[in-house]
Write a protein that holds these residues in place. Sequence first.
Motif, PDB file in Angstrom:
ATOM      1  N   ASP B 164       0.845  -1.189   0.000  1.00  0.00           N
ATOM      2  CA  ASP B 164       0.000   0.000   0.000  1.00  0.00           C
ATOM      3  C   ASP B 164       0.892   1.255   0.000  1.00  0.00           C
ATOM      4  O   ASP B 164       1.705   1.445   0.914  1.00  0.00           O
ATOM      5  CB  ASP B 164      -0.871  -0.042   1.258  1.00  0.00           C
ATOM      6  N   GLY B 165       0.741   2.071  -1.016  1.00  0.00           N
ATOM      7  CA  GLY B 165       1.589   3.243  -1.175  1.00  0.00           C
ATOM      8  C   GLY B 165       1.640   4.133   0.058  1.00  0.00           C
ATOM      9  O   GLY B 165       2.688   4.705   0.376  1.00  0.00           O
ATOM     10  N   ASP B 166       0.521   4.231   0.779  1.00  0.00           N
ATOM     11  CA  ASP B 166       0.506   5.095   1.964  1.00  0.00           C
ATOM     12  C   ASP B 166       1.404   4.539   3.052  1.00  0.00           C
ATOM     13  O   ASP B 166       2.164   5.277   3.688  1.00  0.00           O
ATOM     14  CB  ASP B 166      -0.926   5.231   2.497  1.00  0.00           C
ATOM     15  N   VAL B 167       1.311   3.246   3.277  1.00  0.00           N
ATOM     16  CA  VAL B 167       2.139   2.618   4.309  1.00  0.00           C
ATOM     17  C   VAL B 167       3.614   2.713   3.920  1.00  0.00           C
ATOM     18  O   VAL B 167       4.469   3.069   4.735  1.00  0.00           O
ATOM     19  CB  VAL B 167       1.724   1.140   4.496  1.00  0.00           C
ATOM     20  N   VAL B 168       3.888   2.407   2.640  1.00  0.00           N
ATOM     21  CA  VAL B 168       5.268   2.457   2.155  1.00  0.00           C
ATOM     22  C   VAL B 168       5.846   3.854   2.363  1.00  0.00           C
ATOM     23  O   VAL B 168       6.952   4.008   2.880  1.00  0.00           O
ATOM     24  CB  VAL B 168       5.332   2.050   0.666  1.00  0.00           C
ATOM     25  N   SER B 169       5.092   4.886   2.029  1.00  0.00           N
ATOM     26  CA  SER B 169       5.681   6.221   2.171  1.00  0.00           C
ATOM     27  C   SER B 169       5.783   6.632   3.633  1.00  0.00           C
ATOM     28  O   SER B 169       6.675   7.401   3.985  1.00  0.00           O
ATOM     29  CB  SER B 169       4.952   7.271   1.329  1.00  0.00           C
ATOM     30  N   ASP B 170       4.905   6.106   4.498  1.00  0.00           N
ATOM     31  CA  ASP B 170       5.052   6.387   5.933  1.00  0.00           C
ATOM     32  C   ASP B 170       6.356   5.820   6.468  1.00  0.00           C
ATOM     33  O   ASP B 170       7.091   6.486   7.202  1.00  0.00           O
ATOM     34  CB  ASP B 170       3.881   5.801   6.721  1.00  0.00           C
ATOM     35  N   ILE B 171       6.644   4.570   6.087  1.00  0.00           N
ATOM     36  CA  ILE B 171       7.890   3.937   6.530  1.00  0.00           C
ATOM     37  C   ILE B 171       9.083   4.751   6.042  1.00  0.00           C
ATOM     38  O   ILE B 171      10.008   5.047   6.793  1.00  0.00           O
ATOM     39  CB  ILE B 171       7.981   2.488   5.991  1.00  0.00           C
ATOM     40  N   TYR B 172       9.012   5.136   4.791  1.00  0.00           N
ATOM     41  CA  TYR B 172      10.141   5.855   4.209  1.00  0.00           C
ATOM     42  C   TYR B 172      10.307   7.222   4.860  1.00  0.00           C
ATOM     43  O   TYR B 172      11.424   7.673   5.133  1.00  0.00           O
ATOM     44  CB  TYR B 172       9.941   5.994   2.705  1.00  0.00           C
ATOM     45  N   ARG B 173       9.172   7.853   5.163  1.00  0.00           N
ATOM     46  CA  ARG B 173       9.220   9.178   5.782  1.00  0.00           C
ATOM     47  C   ARG B 173       9.922   9.092   7.142  1.00  0.00           C
ATOM     48  O   ARG B 173      10.747   9.939   7.487  1.00  0.00           O
ATOM     49  CB  ARG B 173       7.810   9.733   5.938  1.00  0.00           C
ATOM     50  N   GLU B 174       9.616   8.038   7.882  1.00  0.00           N
ATOM     51  CA  GLU B 174      10.270   7.850   9.178  1.00  0.00           C
ATOM     52  C   GLU B 174      11.779   7.752   9.030  1.00  0.00           C
ATOM     53  O   GLU B 174      12.541   8.339   9.797  1.00  0.00           O
ATOM     54  CB  GLU B 174       9.771   6.557   9.827  1.00  0.00           C
ATOM     55  N   ARG B 175      12.184   6.986   7.996  1.00  0.00           N
ATOM     56  CA  ARG B 175      13.622   6.837   7.761  1.00  0.00           C
ATOM     57  C   ARG B 175      14.255   8.173   7.423  1.00  0.00           C
ATOM     58  O   ARG B 175      15.344   8.501   7.903  1.00  0.00           O
ATOM     59  CB  ARG B 175      13.869   5.871   6.604  1.00  0.00           C
TER      60      ARG B 175
END
Lengths: 368, 197
Positions: B164-175
């Motif tokens: 899910d693009g939203d979850v993926v970008s949340d993870i990446y944003r944290e990084r």
Amino acid sequence: MTAISGCRRWVAQLAILALIALGTTFALEIFDPQNAQAQSSVRPPANATTNVTGGTVPGMSRSSESASEIWRAVRKGVKGTVSIPDKKAGILVQSEGDSWRAIRNGPITNWGAIGLAGMVSLLALFYLVRGKILVDHGMSGRTITRFADIERMAHWLLAVSFIILALTGLNIIYGKYFLLPILGKSAFAAISAGGKWLHNYVAFAFMAGLVIILVIWIKDNFPTKADFIWLAKGGGMFTRGVHPPANKFNAGQKILFWLVIWGGLGLSLTGIALLFPFQIDFPAGMEPVQQMQFATVWHAIIALVLTVVVIAHIYIGTMGMEGAFDAMGSGEVDENWAKEHHSIWAKEVSKSKSKPRRGRKTRAAPAE
Amino acid sequence: MARMKFLVDAERCIECNACVTACKNENEIPWGINRRRVVTINDGKPGERSISVACMHCSDAPCMAVCPVDVFYETDEGVVLHSKDLCIGCGYCFYACPFGAPQFPQVGNFGSRGKMDKCTFCNGGPETDKSDAEFKKYGRNRLAEGKLPLCAEMCSTKALLAGDGDVVSDIYRERVVSRGFGSGAWGWGRAYPGQGA
Ligand code: SF4
Ligand code: SF4
């Protein structure tokens, strides 16, 4: 009992030995200036080259440097390395693909359609206004030979293959807008797959035809003075009773000839490149995929231009002009037609009538 | 509904090629076809980076736009799939694709490349979900099994994310926040050279 006490003594002696050894090492380390130096210098000497990576440690989960320069380069098509056999795969982003899509789905599709529809409407208009161009003096009933068997054979080889190539080619660009909605996806895909095969093989017939017409007609297609007059008078096509003199081929036909030769050469070269994808490396300083994109674009542009021109050629050779089709049909044209449309040539032929013409088997024409 | 996306964190990828191997094995991809590949930029030099790349399942997909027989379709989850039954092997999708994703079984035997093959986001094709026919042509339909693409699931450094693009970008944003800079954020390397974090 004795065994145990003996063992204890053993251990005690060993322990003392070990202590002495340790002590000696310790003492050596403290008092040996060489050794002391070595211990404190885990860092390189002051004159050593350090910081080779600019502070970056590749592979760290938390990196220490923003690499936007790299990504900008990648966006512009910088090639990396891959461990798979297909080295072309080293390109990460090829933006040329977007341009290729835009050119193909935009100008090529649109201008091609405008050109084709435009030519058909122009011809329809011409037919309405000018009507069929008749032989002014009527048909004489006597004929002269215009095209020998070999000439007609070459013409029809080229013509039939061109029409097949044009139709199957147009299907690749326009089929999905017109045929697909009618036929449905499966039938359309099957037809297109067949069309692709036909296109690939008939291409060789086209190339053969191209070579033959070049050889047999090049001598008749160099410009002469008459051509300029012919062109200035619009070939007499727009006015009844005007017939500017012309050689075996008039200026219009000569232009068509050279368009077909040069266009056909371009189509053949780009076509061969497409037929053997990624196997021919043109020294053009382009990535292989860019060469392929270049070839498809050129192939489509030349093909569309030639198709538009050839539509006009087909019109004038069939329904547009009385007596014209005979030239390529039976090869025998009416004498009056010849005098009106190719007067210089007609004169030459009637002068040398008694002699068999070059390249032609002696076969009496009905009028002789 | 979720919009499926791939994301590769180039700060994490160690070029181990596990994703490539996982994909090949899970989907039983024949020799010569690579649905996923790892590209290394500046190999062996300071600043080396690796990226795992396959079909990105683009919005407004270029392949779909140029295919003369219209074999592509987009699922509700944004996955770009195609029908091998319809494909005529013209290679146009490869010319248009920005990421070099479409693959062909033959290099070109008189313009015949065979049917195009590409990453399906482990989502099969038009055949019935999880059917034999689907597996033979397109590989495993893990999405239908309630799983995500195996390449990303296998990634040991979690450089490759899929889902899910939203979850993926949340993870990446944290990084990105934890790194203290936008990894690859436009202009940083140019504006603040050598300052690091
Ligand atoms: S094949 Fe290429 S263009 Fe098509 S969706 Fe995948 S990445 Fe995008
Ligand atoms: S190779 Fe197949 S999928 Fe690709 S554009 Fe041609 S017909 Fe479409």
